[in-house]
Structure formats: structure tokens, C-alpha cells
Design an enzyme around this catalytic site. Structure first.
Site, short mmCIF file in Angstrom:
data_model
loop_
_atom_site.label_atom_id
_atom_site.label_comp_id
_atom_site.label_asym_id
_atom_site.label_seq_id
_atom_site.Cartn_x
_atom_site.Cartn_y
_atom_site.Cartn_z
CB CYS A 1 -0.89 0.00 1.24
SG CYS A 1 -1.76 1.55 1.50
CB CYS B 1 0.91 1.22 4.78
SG CYS B 1 -0.64 0.34 5.00
CG HIS C 1 -4.16 -1.29 4.50
ND1 HIS C 1 -3.72 -0.47 3.47
CD2 HIS C 1 -4.85 -2.31 3.91
CE1 HIS C 1 -4.12 -0.98 2.32
NE2 HIS C 1 -4.80 -2.09 2.54
CG ASN D 1 -13.78 9.26 -4.52
OD1 ASN D 1 -14.83 9.88 -4.38
ND2 ASN D 1 -12.90 9.57 -5.44
CB SER E 1 -7.10 2.94 -6.82
OG SER E 1 -6.53 4.10 -6.25
CG HIS F 1 -4.30 3.38 4.13
ND1 HIS F 1 -3.28 2.62 4.66
CD2 HIS F 1 -4.46 4.42 4.97
CE1 HIS F 1 -2.82 3.20 5.76
NE2 HIS F 1 -3.53 4.29 5.97
CG HIS G 1 -6.97 7.82 0.93
ND1 HIS G 1 -7.39 6.53 0.68
CD2 HIS G 1 -6.98 8.44 -0.27
CE1 HIS G 1 -7.63 6.37 -0.60
NE2 HIS G 1 -7.39 7.52 -1.22
CD GLN H 1 -8.10 11.96 -4.45
OE1 GLN H 1 -7.46 12.69 -5.19
NE2 GLN H 1 -8.81 10.94 -4.90
#
Ligand SMILES: [Zn+2]
Ligand SMILES: [Zn+2]
Ligand SMILES: [Zn+2]
Length: 339
Positions: free
Chosen positions: A50, A53, A113, A153, A161, A164, A166, A168
Site C-alpha cells: 500500500c 501505509c 490500513h 471516495n 483504488s 486505506h 484517506h 483527497q
């Protein structure tokens, strides 16, 4: 007499000026369309492959620090670049283009993760809210940045994709059109009525209770009257705030609490990690005060009737207007029952 629970009708979205077609009589029709494959298996706490990570190498060549809480970095494959010239190009006023300088960042919510917002603790999520508020303030203060969009997303169905947890952060010179539409309509409402569009809307929703999903001291979650996505929700500040930088400590913890509960509610609904796009709408950072702007978040989840049947925006929806079968009122009732 028009019955909103029985008759086909269209509903107006006062926040962006669009309409949605609602067809409540169709909720019994059989489904013979696409069935998505069920959600992926459980994730490991750490994935050596990843790029988010702690301690791992990213595709761009940089290596993540061994972070233990939240972590933010400039996107290695950014859609916007800070050095872009702001010039304009046009031909006969028919073909127009403008340079769009900006900055794209990625914010990791946790070193773990395998976590999701629905499974993170409220204190840890409060640190994520702190990260968002700091990024909004820092990027918004830059002279060439007129708007900061923070979004998440989640799930392959939404094009995420990497599992993990997160977000943007896309900071751009100009406010994107959806934000500008909401800004203009909030400003027009304030001009015409002298009050805030979303303060008035939230008061109406709290009075009726029909579409209210949950609330805490500082925030409320509703299925908007004009929702397009089957289980779309909006999270609204109960006080009139123009951005998350105006939240105090209790407000930040309450935002973390309601995001945790809304996403847990989604996961419970079809007993799967629920995919969605979510994001915050805050005042543009163009140097104006924007007293008309009311801080809120939108959740747009694609699932329709089970973990494997999603809504598509096709046909009449691409050419005419979006359409839904299940009403906002019945979606809210199902979400309330999934808490
Ligand atoms: Zn990871
Ligand atoms: Zn307001
Ligand atoms: Zn909005």
C-alpha cells in the site's frame, strides 16, 4: 390531490437549482439488471504493497514517514499544479479555456490500513477533523487559491483504488461550478429573504422530522427532500458557520461523531462496507467573507436495493434529469432504523 408517496412528481433542489424526478409507484418493479460482486474480504492492518501505509515507498519515489496518527502529502500524480499560468485562451467566444493553478494533497486518516470512518474511534476521527480544518486554513490562505475541496471516495464501486482510509484535498484557483451554483443560490436567498437558505431548510427538516436521520449538539444528518442518490444524505451544522475553521473543540468532536454514526448507519443498512463519495462544501477562499455560505457535507452512496445492486445515472438521467424510485422519506426511515 398530489400525494408525494404515490404519484410521479419532480422535486426542486433550492441549493443548486436542479430538479429530480421521483417515481414512488415503481418501487415494486422487478430488478433484472447488473449485480455487482460482493465487497472485498477483510483487509490486513498493514499492507506492504500500500502506498499510504506508514514507512512504505510511494509510486512517485517518495517514502512515507512512520506516522502514528494522521498524515498529509502532496499528491504524486496531482490533477492540479501550483506553477500553472493563469492565462486564458479563446476563439470567437465559442471555444474557451483558462489555466487553473492549484494543489492536490492526500490525507491519511490513520496508520491502520484496515480501518474505515465507521470503525474509527471518535477521538481519532476528531484528529482527522483537525487535519481538515488546518488544511482548509493553510491552503485557503494562499494567494492563488480560491477554493478548497476536501472529499473521500470509498469503495471500488466509487473508483477508490486503495482501501486505506484517506481523503483527497483539491485546492484550485477558481471555485468549481457546483460550488458556484450553491454559492449564488445561497447569496440570492439571503438577498431576497435576509436569512440563510440552509438554516431555514434545517429548521424545516427538524420541525417535520420526516427526513431527519440523526443529530447531535452541533450537527444534523438528513436525507435531503431533493436527494438524487437512493440513500444520499447531507450533514449540516446547526449553527450558521461558513467553514470548518469556525468550529470550536466541541464542534469538531461533534462533526467526528456524526460522520462516524452516518457511515456506521450506511454499513448496517445492507451489512456491507458501504461505498460512497463524500465531501465538504465550505465558503470559497477568494478573500470575500461569504456570510451567505452554510457549512455542510454531502454523502453520495451508489447502492440502491442491496449490497450488489447499484444505481446508474443513464438514459433519461443523462439526457434529461436524475430520477429515483424510493422516496427521500422512506430512505430516511430505513437509515433511522439502521442505527
Ligand atoms: Zn495502507
Ligand atoms: Zn446558515
Ligand atoms: Zn453543497
Amino acid at each position: 390531490m398530489l400525494d408525494l408517496a404515490q404519484h410521479p412528481h419532480r422535486r426542486f433542489n433550492p441549493l443548486n437549482g436542479s430538479w429530480v424526478l421521483v417515481s414512488p409507484h415503481r418501487t415494486q418493479r422487478p430488478w433484472q439488471g447488473q449485480v455487482e460482486k460482493a465487497a472485498a474480504a477483510a483487509q490486513p492492518e498493514y499492507d506492504p504493497q500500500c502506498y499510504l501505509c506508514p514507512g512504505n515507498a510511494r509510486a512517485g519515489g517518495a517514502r512515507n514517514p512512520a506516522y502514528t496518527s494522521t498524515f498529509v502529502f502532496d499528491n504524486d500524480f496531482a490533477a492540479l499544479l501550483p506553477g500553472t499560468p493563469a492565462g486564458a485562451w479563446q476563439r470567437d467566444g465559442l471555444l474557451m479555456a483558462e489555466g487553473e493553478p492549484g494543489i492536490c494533497r492526500v490525507g491519511c486518516f490513520s496508520p491502520r490500513h484496515d480501518l474505515t470512518v465507521s470503525r474509527m474511534s471518535v477521538p481519532d476521527l476528531t484528529l482527522v477533523v483537525e487535519l481538515w480544518a488546518a488544511q482548509f486554513a493553510e491552503l485557503g490562505a494562499l494567494p492563488r487559491i480560491g477554493h478548497v475541496q476536501i472529499f473521500e471516495n470509498r469503495g471500488e464501486m466509487m473508483g477508490a483504488s486503495n482501501p486505506h482510509p484517506h481523503c483527497q484535498i483539491w485546492a484550485s484557483a477558481t471555485a468549481p461550478p457546483e460550488v458556484t451554483r450553491e454559492q449564488q443560490r445561497q447569496a440570492a436567498w439571503r438577498g431576497a429573504r435576509g436569512s440563510c437558505l440552509l438554516c431555514d431548510y434545517l429548521a424545516a427538516e427538524r420541525e417535520s422530522g420526516e427526513r431527519l436521520v440523526m443529530e447531535n449538539e452541533c450537527f444534523a444528518a438528513v436525507v435531503p427532500f431533493w436527494a438524487v442518490w437512493p440513500f444520499e444524505t447531507m450533514v449540516l451544522a446547526k449553527r450558521h458557520l461558513t467553514g470548518m475553521d469556525e468550529l470550536d473543540g466541541a464542534g469538531r468532536a461533534d462533526l467526528a461523531d456524526i460522520l462516524h454514526r452516518v457511515t456506521a448507519c450506511y454499513d448496517n443498512l445492507f451489512s456491507v462496507p458501504f461505498p460512497y463519495t463524500m465531501g465538504f462544501h465550505q465558503r470559497p477562499t477568494d478573500g470575500e467573507a461569504h456570510p451567505e455560505w452554510h457549512f455542510h457535507a454531502h454523502y453520495y452512496p451508489p447502492l440502491l436495493r442491496s449490497a450488489t445492486v447499484r444505481k446508474f445515472m443513464v438514459g433519461f438521467e443523462m439526457l434529461g434529469m436524475p430520477q429515483r424510485d424510493i422516496t427521500a422519506e422512506s430512505a430516511a426511515a430505513r437509515l433511522r432504523a439502521s442505527q
